[in-house]
Scaffold this motif. Structure first.
Motif, PDB file in Angstrom:
ATOM      1  N   CYS A  43      58.903  -0.516  17.922  1.00  0.00           N
ATOM      2  CA  CYS A  43      58.821  -1.930  18.273  1.00  0.00           C
ATOM      3  C   CYS A  43      58.259  -2.727  17.106  1.00  0.00           C
ATOM      4  O   CYS A  43      57.235  -2.357  16.519  1.00  0.00           O
ATOM      5  CB  CYS A  43      57.946  -2.107  19.514  1.00  0.00           C
ATOM      6  SG  CYS A  43      58.857  -1.678  21.007  1.00  0.00           S
ATOM      7  N   HIS A  52      48.503  -7.801  10.352  1.00  0.00           N
ATOM      8  CA  HIS A  52      47.087  -7.444  10.371  1.00  0.00           C
ATOM      9  C   HIS A  52      46.934  -5.920  10.345  1.00  0.00           C
ATOM     10  O   HIS A  52      47.919  -5.180  10.417  1.00  0.00           O
ATOM     11  CB  HIS A  52      46.342  -8.132  11.522  1.00  0.00           C
ATOM     12  CG  HIS A  52      46.766  -7.757  12.910  1.00  0.00           C
ATOM     13  ND1 HIS A  52      46.624  -6.490  13.414  1.00  0.00           N
ATOM     14  CD2 HIS A  52      47.286  -8.512  13.917  1.00  0.00           C
ATOM     15  CE1 HIS A  52      47.037  -6.477  14.677  1.00  0.00           C
ATOM     16  NE2 HIS A  52      47.460  -7.688  15.002  1.00  0.00           N
ATOM     17  N   HIS A  55      48.593  -3.868  13.111  1.00  0.00           N
ATOM     18  CA  HIS A  55      50.035  -3.675  12.879  1.00  0.00           C
ATOM     19  C   HIS A  55      50.248  -2.576  11.845  1.00  0.00           C
ATOM     20  O   HIS A  55      51.036  -1.649  12.044  1.00  0.00           O
ATOM     21  CB  HIS A  55      50.681  -4.950  12.295  1.00  0.00           C
ATOM     22  CG  HIS A  55      50.659  -6.148  13.173  1.00  0.00           C
ATOM     23  ND1 HIS A  55      50.517  -7.423  12.674  1.00  0.00           N
ATOM     24  CD2 HIS A  55      50.772  -6.290  14.511  1.00  0.00           C
ATOM     25  CE1 HIS A  55      50.549  -8.293  13.658  1.00  0.00           C
ATOM     26  NE2 HIS A  55      50.696  -7.637  14.796  1.00  0.00           N
ATOM     27  N   TYR A  59      52.452   0.908  12.152  1.00  0.00           N
ATOM     28  CA  TYR A  59      53.660   1.209  11.359  1.00  0.00           C
ATOM     29  C   TYR A  59      53.426   2.401  10.429  1.00  0.00           C
ATOM     30  O   TYR A  59      54.360   3.152  10.130  1.00  0.00           O
ATOM     31  CB  TYR A  59      54.176  -0.044  10.627  1.00  0.00           C
ATOM     32  CG  TYR A  59      54.612  -1.063  11.656  1.00  0.00           C
ATOM     33  CD1 TYR A  59      55.694  -0.789  12.493  1.00  0.00           C
ATOM     34  CD2 TYR A  59      53.887  -2.228  11.875  1.00  0.00           C
ATOM     35  CE1 TYR A  59      56.051  -1.657  13.506  1.00  0.00           C
ATOM     36  CE2 TYR A  59      54.238  -3.112  12.884  1.00  0.00           C
ATOM     37  CZ  TYR A  59      55.323  -2.822  13.704  1.00  0.00           C
ATOM     38  OH  TYR A  59      55.669  -3.670  14.718  1.00  0.00           O
ATOM     39  N   ASN A  81      62.856  -3.892  15.740  1.00  0.00           N
ATOM     40  CA  ASN A  81      63.217  -5.267  16.122  1.00  0.00           C
ATOM     41  C   ASN A  81      62.202  -6.266  15.562  1.00  0.00           C
ATOM     42  O   ASN A  81      61.161  -5.895  15.034  1.00  0.00           O
ATOM     43  CB  ASN A  81      63.257  -5.386  17.644  1.00  0.00           C
ATOM     44  CG  ASN A  81      61.882  -5.256  18.256  1.00  0.00           C
ATOM     45  OD1 ASN A  81      61.191  -4.267  18.032  1.00  0.00           O
ATOM     46  ND2 ASN A  81      61.460  -6.267  19.009  1.00  0.00           N
ATOM     47  N   THR A  83      60.595  -9.694  17.409  1.00  0.00           N
ATOM     48  CA  THR A  83      60.639 -10.533  18.611  1.00  0.00           C
ATOM     49  C   THR A  83      60.559 -11.999  18.164  1.00  0.00           C
ATOM     50  O   THR A  83      59.520 -12.641  18.268  1.00  0.00           O
ATOM     51  CB  THR A  83      59.497 -10.149  19.568  1.00  0.00           C
ATOM     52  OG1 THR A  83      59.565  -8.731  19.800  1.00  0.00           O
ATOM     53  CG2 THR A  83      59.625 -10.853  20.914  1.00  0.00           C
ATOM     54  N   GLY A 245      55.193   2.717  19.226  1.00  0.00           N
ATOM     55  CA  GLY A 245      54.483   1.432  19.217  1.00  0.00           C
ATOM     56  C   GLY A 245      52.998   1.700  19.394  1.00  0.00           C
ATOM     57  O   GLY A 245      52.572   2.861  19.483  1.00  0.00           O
ATOM     58  N   GLY A 246      52.222   0.634  19.467  1.00  0.00           N
ATOM     59  CA  GLY A 246      50.798   0.789  19.737  1.00  0.00           C
ATOM     60  C   GLY A 246      50.567   1.074  21.210  1.00  0.00           C
ATOM     61  O   GLY A 246      51.449   0.849  22.052  1.00  0.00           O
ATOM     62  N   LEU A 249      51.495  -1.081  24.189  1.00  0.00           N
ATOM     63  CA  LEU A 249      52.890  -1.239  24.631  1.00  0.00           C
ATOM     64  C   LEU A 249      53.289  -0.213  25.697  1.00  0.00           C
ATOM     65  O   LEU A 249      54.399  -0.271  26.221  1.00  0.00           O
ATOM     66  CB  LEU A 249      53.851  -1.124  23.440  1.00  0.00           C
ATOM     67  CG  LEU A 249      53.717  -2.186  22.344  1.00  0.00           C
ATOM     68  CD1 LEU A 249      54.872  -2.063  21.350  1.00  0.00           C
ATOM     69  CD2 LEU A 249      53.689  -3.595  22.923  1.00  0.00           C
ATOM     70  N   GLY A 278      46.734   4.381  18.395  1.00  0.00           N
ATOM     71  CA  GLY A 278      45.520   3.776  18.940  1.00  0.00           C
ATOM     72  C   GLY A 278      45.337   2.350  18.445  1.00  0.00           C
ATOM     73  O   GLY A 278      46.066   1.879  17.572  1.00  0.00           O
ATOM     74  N   VAL A 280      43.285  -0.632  16.566  1.00  0.00           N
ATOM     75  CA  VAL A 280      42.302  -0.910  15.527  1.00  0.00           C
ATOM     76  C   VAL A 280      41.468  -2.109  15.975  1.00  0.00           C
ATOM     77  O   VAL A 280      42.020  -3.105  16.461  1.00  0.00           O
ATOM     78  CB  VAL A 280      42.993  -1.234  14.185  1.00  0.00           C
ATOM     79  CG1 VAL A 280      41.965  -1.526  13.104  1.00  0.00           C
ATOM     80  CG2 VAL A 280      43.897  -0.081  13.772  1.00  0.00           C
ATOM     81  N   LYS A 286      39.276  -5.096  20.017  1.00  0.00           N
ATOM     82  CA  LYS A 286      40.637  -4.871  19.537  1.00  0.00           C
ATOM     83  C   LYS A 286      41.063  -6.028  18.639  1.00  0.00           C
ATOM     84  O   LYS A 286      40.894  -7.198  19.002  1.00  0.00           O
ATOM     85  CB  LYS A 286      41.594  -4.770  20.731  1.00  0.00           C
ATOM     86  CG  LYS A 286      43.048  -4.662  20.317  1.00  0.00           C
ATOM     87  CD  LYS A 286      44.015  -4.905  21.484  1.00  0.00           C
ATOM     88  CE  LYS A 286      45.409  -5.211  20.932  1.00  0.00           C
ATOM     89  NZ  LYS A 286      46.366  -5.664  21.942  1.00  0.00           N
ATOM     90  N   MET A 287      41.592  -5.687  17.470  1.00  0.00           N
ATOM     91  CA  MET A 287      42.099  -6.716  16.567  1.00  0.00           C
ATOM     92  C   MET A 287      43.312  -7.340  17.234  1.00  0.00           C
ATOM     93  O   MET A 287      44.300  -6.655  17.499  1.00  0.00           O
ATOM     94  CB  MET A 287      42.491  -6.051  15.237  1.00  0.00           C
ATOM     95  CG  MET A 287      42.468  -6.957  14.050  1.00  0.00           C
ATOM     96  SD  MET A 287      42.903  -6.102  12.514  1.00  0.00           S
ATOM     97  CE  MET A 287      41.313  -5.535  11.937  1.00  0.00           C
TER      98      MET A 287
HETATM   99  N1  5CA Z   1      57.135  -7.658  19.340  1.00  0.00           N
HETATM  100  C1  5CA Z   1      56.356  -6.821  20.216  1.00  0.00           C
HETATM  101  C2  5CA Z   1      56.948  -5.436  20.338  1.00  0.00           C
HETATM  102  S1  5CA Z   1      58.640  -5.466  20.793  1.00  0.00           S
HETATM  103  C3  5CA Z   1      54.914  -6.727  19.782  1.00  0.00           C
HETATM  104  O1  5CA Z   1      54.147  -6.092  20.457  1.00  0.00           O
HETATM  105  N2  5CA Z   1      54.598  -7.371  18.659  1.00  0.00           N
HETATM  106  S2  5CA Z   1      53.104  -7.432  18.059  1.00  0.00           S
HETATM  107  O2  5CA Z   1      53.231  -8.223  16.846  1.00  0.00           O
HETATM  108  O3  5CA Z   1      52.205  -7.907  19.032  1.00  0.00           O
HETATM  109  O4  5CA Z   1      52.677  -5.983  17.708  1.00  0.00           O
HETATM  110  C4  5CA Z   1      53.420  -5.207  16.786  1.00  0.00           C
HETATM  111  C5  5CA Z   1      52.967  -3.749  16.859  1.00  0.00           C
HETATM  112  O5  5CA Z   1      51.598  -3.660  16.436  1.00  0.00           O
HETATM  113  C6  5CA Z   1      52.993  -3.166  18.275  1.00  0.00           C
HETATM  114  O6  5CA Z   1      53.433  -1.813  18.210  1.00  0.00           O
HETATM  115  C7  5CA Z   1      51.563  -3.231  18.728  1.00  0.00           C
HETATM  116  O7  5CA Z   1      51.255  -2.217  19.663  1.00  0.00           O
HETATM  117  C8  5CA Z   1      50.838  -2.984  17.421  1.00  0.00           C
HETATM  118  N3  5CA Z   1      49.463  -3.547  17.415  1.00  0.00           N
HETATM  119  C9  5CA Z   1      49.079  -4.796  17.736  1.00  0.00           C
HETATM  120  N4  5CA Z   1      47.725  -4.923  17.634  1.00  0.00           N
HETATM  121  C10 5CA Z   1      47.264  -3.711  17.240  1.00  0.00           C
HETATM  122  C11 5CA Z   1      45.943  -3.187  16.951  1.00  0.00           C
HETATM  123  N5  5CA Z   1      44.853  -3.937  17.038  1.00  0.00           N
HETATM  124  N6  5CA Z   1      45.847  -1.887  16.563  1.00  0.00           N
HETATM  125  C12 5CA Z   1      46.955  -1.107  16.460  1.00  0.00           C
HETATM  126  N7  5CA Z   1      48.211  -1.554  16.706  1.00  0.00           N
HETATM  127  C13 5CA Z   1      48.375  -2.832  17.092  1.00  0.00           C
END
Ligand code: 5CA
Ligand code: ZN
Length: 409
Positions: A43, A52, A55, A59, A81, A83, A245-246, A249, A278, A280, A286-287
């Protein structure tokens, strides 16, 4: 849309091990042994407040999955993707008095730059929600025509009760599902729904909001979960290897996505493993974009931090753990990078054949990066203390760290 340039992945002597990884759906380890082409859907971002450290950490985990597969001499088919239309993006554009399309483009461009700097492998298909709409509409029509979706004041909802496997990704109880649904974009309180958990597939056009031609659905825009399902089914098909994903999700996004896909195809499961990184945190929380407690990759890069050090900071934590970003984490990574670079810059050193196998073993063991880093630390310490006579060793260590960890020394 276009992704970002690929950094080269050096080929290592011998062959890596098959990946054993934690699967959220079964709650245990699965050994993934894909065919010659491994298939993964991760995702992507909702393009604001990118990129950040949370993210980047997520990844990074899925980049490692691919590096393990590549080391087993498989090809990887990777889809991600963006969004680029959704409530939070539109809300942010309104808050800042800017055009939502411009916001999405700017943040996606920044994300590409950050991913390139961090040497994250690019997806072969990088698809925006907006460009996926023509593929989403017929899926929603099919769900509706088969009775798995219904209309409520012009909006179309998916009926979770249509999927006998609903709940098998998260395994959460109904109370927790309801709570998370309200927190993460659902509307369990809306009157008239068949099941409070039912998620929206198609939102009828709202005054002042963007909308697209939805054929028999009427003008509107897609729901969040069907976006990823349409893109995944289009480019990977059912039964792909990893949905990533995180951990935020797991529910509702990956639960609902799996249910949509399984109901559409009659096949189960959508993915062989549901893998979640997990969270961060920063300053104990949570960030997150909503809290605004963010450390940006681009900010650190502007401050002159080497992206390889950022990557090493991410790698110093096990991907499934929740962890806290601190200045110390980064300082430790900068120091480690310095030690490793000094160690590989000599013309010879202690043999590194065993190190390559240790790296392979650690990563195939549910991406155990702390163990992998400790193995390189030991080789670097031996090099510093005693040196060695193997003139291929420093080069092999560089290539292994690059190929398996994505860190250029
Ligand atoms: N566009 C959707 C997924 S389809 C979305 O969740 N976007 S996002 O920008 O909010 O997050 C992108 C990815 O970063 C997701 O997999 C989410 O689980 C992950 N993510 C967001 N915040 C954190 C965090 N604090 N620590 C670890 N992963 C995170
Ligand atoms: Zn998604």
């Amino acid at each position: 849309m276009h992704a970002w340039p690929a950094s080269e992945v050096p080929a290592l002597p011998g062959k890596g091990r098959d990946l054993r990884i934690h699967d959220t759906a079964t709650g245990g380890r699965v050994t993934l042994a894909p065919g010659p082409v491994a298939r993964i859907y991760v995702c992507g971002i909702t393009p604001y407040d990118a990129t950040h450290m949370g993210h980047a950490a997520t990844y990074n985990a899925f980049d490692l999955v691919q590096r393990v597969w590549l080391d087993t001499k498989r090809q990887v088919h990777y889809v991600q993707n963006v969004t680029d239309v959704d409530d939070p993006l539109l809300e942010r554009a309104i808050r800042d008095g800017i055009d939502w399309v411009g916001l999405a483009e700017r943040e996606t461009a920044l994300f590409r730059e950050d991913m390139t700097a961090l040497r994250m492998l690019p997806p072969q298909h990088y698809i925006g929600a907006v460009e996926a709409i023509p593929g989403i509409v017929p899926l929603v029509e099919r769900l509706r025509d088969s009775g798995a979706a219904y209309e409520l004041d012009g909006d179309i909802y998916f009926s979770v009760d249509a999927d006998p496997h609903f709940g098998k990704v998260s395994n959460y109880d109904t109370e927790l599902m309801r709570h998370l649904s309200a927190e993460r974009g659902g509307d369990p309180e809306r009157p008239g729904k068949k099941n409070p958990l039912d998620p929206m597939l198609w939102m009828a056009a709202r005054e002042g909001e963007p909308s697209w031609d939805g054929g028999s659905l009427g003008a509107g825009r897609p729901g969040w979960h069907i976006e990823c399902v349409a893109i995944a089914l289009d480019h990977l098909g059912m039964g792909f290897d990893v949905q990533g994903g995180g951990s935020d999700l797991i529910f509702p996004h990956h639960e609902m996505g799996a249910s949509h896909a399984q109901t559409l195809t009659g096949e189960f499961p959508m993915a062989k493993a549901y893998v979640h990184a997990g969270m961060v945190a920063l300053d104990g929380e949570k960030m997150s974009k909503s809290r605004g407690n963010l450390v940006f990759v681009s900010r650190l890069r502007r401050d002159g931090v080497d992206p390889a050090a950022i990557r090493l900071a991410l790698l110093s934590h096990r991907y499934r753990d929740d962890w806290e970003w601190t200045d110390q984490v980064l300082q430790d990574a900068v120091a480690r990078l310095g030690r490793w670079r000094a160690a590989v810059s000599r013309p010879d050193g202690p043999s590194a054949d065993a190190l390559v196998e240790e790296l392979r073993e650690a990563l195939s063991d549910d991406l155990d990066t702390p163990t992998a880093l400790a193995a390189v630390d030991r080789w670097a310490a031996l090099q510093t203390a005693e040196g060695g006579t193997d003139d291929s060793a420093p080069g092999l260590v560089s290539r292994a760290v690059d190929a398996l960890l994505g860190v250029a020394l």
